[in-house]
Enzyme design. Sequence first.
Site, short mmCIF file in Angstrom:
data_model
loop_
_atom_site.label_atom_id
_atom_site.label_comp_id
_atom_site.label_asym_id
_atom_site.label_seq_id
_atom_site.Cartn_x
_atom_site.Cartn_y
_atom_site.Cartn_z
N GLY A 33 -18.11 7.59 -9.47
CA GLY A 33 -19.54 7.65 -9.13
C GLY A 33 -19.90 8.88 -8.32
O GLY A 33 -19.08 9.40 -7.57
N ASN A 34 -21.11 9.36 -8.55
CA ASN A 34 -21.62 10.50 -7.79
C ASN A 34 -23.14 10.48 -7.78
O ASN A 34 -23.77 9.96 -8.70
CB ASN A 34 -21.07 11.82 -8.34
CG ASN A 34 -20.81 11.75 -9.84
OD1 ASN A 34 -21.76 11.79 -10.62
ND2 ASN A 34 -19.56 11.61 -10.22
N SER A 78 -17.01 16.54 -9.86
CA SER A 78 -16.66 17.14 -11.15
C SER A 78 -17.75 16.91 -12.19
O SER A 78 -17.80 17.57 -13.22
CB SER A 78 -15.34 16.57 -11.65
OG SER A 78 -15.47 15.16 -11.75
N GLU A 79 -18.66 15.94 -11.90
CA GLU A 79 -19.74 15.67 -12.85
C GLU A 79 -20.99 16.50 -12.57
O GLU A 79 -22.05 16.25 -13.15
CB GLU A 79 -20.09 14.17 -12.86
CG GLU A 79 -18.97 13.23 -13.28
CD GLU A 79 -18.60 13.32 -14.77
OE1 GLU A 79 -18.96 14.31 -15.44
OE2 GLU A 79 -17.92 12.40 -15.25
N HIS A 100 -19.79 3.54 -12.15
CA HIS A 100 -19.15 2.68 -13.14
C HIS A 100 -19.24 1.23 -12.69
O HIS A 100 -18.22 0.58 -12.46
CB HIS A 100 -17.66 3.07 -13.30
CG HIS A 100 -17.40 4.55 -13.32
ND1 HIS A 100 -16.24 5.11 -12.82
CD2 HIS A 100 -18.14 5.56 -13.81
CE1 HIS A 100 -16.28 6.42 -12.98
NE2 HIS A 100 -17.42 6.74 -13.57
N HIS A 162 -17.64 4.74 -20.46
CA HIS A 162 -17.61 5.44 -19.17
C HIS A 162 -18.41 4.68 -18.10
O HIS A 162 -17.82 4.15 -17.16
CB HIS A 162 -18.14 6.87 -19.36
CG HIS A 162 -17.97 7.74 -18.15
ND1 HIS A 162 -17.79 9.09 -18.22
CD2 HIS A 162 -17.99 7.44 -16.83
CE1 HIS A 162 -17.68 9.59 -17.00
NE2 HIS A 162 -17.80 8.61 -16.14
#
Length: 430
Positions: A33-34, A78-79, A100, A162
């Site tokens: 998560g972000n 990273s997203e 998620h 995902h």
Amino acid sequence: MESNNFSLMHPRDQIILAINRIYRKGLTTTSGGNLSIIDGEGNIWITPAAVDKGSLTPKDIMCLLPDGTIEGPHRPSSELPFHKAIYEIRPDIKAVVHAHPPALVSFSICRQVPDTRIIPQAQQVCGPIGYAPYSLPGSQKLGDAIASEFAKGFNSVIMENHGTVVGGKNLIEAYERFEAMEFCARTLINSKALGVPKFLDEEQLAAFDRQIPHDVPEMDEVLSTSDEKEIRADIVRMVRRACDQGLMMSTYGTASVRWRDNDFLITRTDVTRWNIGLDDIVQIRDGQREPGKVPSRAMWLHHEIYRRNPKVNAIIMTQPPYLMAFGATHEHMDVKTIPESWIFLQDMPNLPFGSQFAGKTDIPEMISNKIAAVLVNNDAVIVTGKTLLQAFDRLEVAEFSAKSLCMGKAIGRFHPIGDEEIEELKRAFF
Ligand SMILES: [Zn+2]
């Protein structure tokens, strides 16, 4: 750090507040998560990569400047590519939440999109949901797949195998959408465990929308007394507690308490429930509302329940995901599960969608000493009590019972308590 003026907070502080809430509510793992916010100058504030979500502080939040410079003590998530891609294609979106959460991941691995027409507010808050095919996490290809769904106008997207990603005009809106979508997914999954979910049509959804009581006359002066203030604080405390316990979500849920005669205090419409403040409670006196505040769309119903039932002093209306599985399948919930459930509830009848609307009297007539709670199909559970704590207690017991029944479906046939044992409970407890 909780504040009603969320949007006035620095993006770093907003992100920390939201991520803490998401983590505590079991909507993300520590690594997954972000979240990000784009500010007025085009800086993207985003959670860092590989830092424990359970112990993030504002100084851990990274910032990508419009010239490409990255500031902060870590690497950005990273997203970041898909966050950036969404902001580029949709300038109206100012915050993005990706995680998620278990029920939405269930949909993503079954390669399905949840149908939000199960409950009006899920449909309103989430809108239609897009679907982005699988690509490597962190890749530009994944960014493009997601951005192309947002380009179609979706604000909520299922990411194949995902998780989910949602956007909003600010972080509160994105968070609320994310939470409502997971609640909706849980309700759908629980409904399917129980039976066949039933969906609302366009006319029913539109009818729900028309219920907001804008036309209630405003009072000239708010009567501010100490007992009135005490009630305000009680409602705020209980609504926040209901959110923390998973019994209420940010975008739906009403609580009210009788004040004097048939006057009462009620939560206002369009307020973020988990962050509710004293000012978000509306005084209703002699059929008039506190100036400048629009009460919950259930105001009329609460008023009618108080008017007809002198022993009812508190009402909670909400959509917890297990009770709503009964509401969405129109299945009657048999409360003869364990003594506690029967003693607290005795029965919880289902009523058709629409019976909660202004002008209908089925619910106020049904609420009595024998019936403390009703389930309105595809809308909400309505629980009453002599006190707010009693209503909350009943709500909690009802949701636990609903959960046990849904879970019990997986292990065998349900055996209710027999009539003889019920008679025994009656003699012992009433
Ligand atoms: Zn992810």
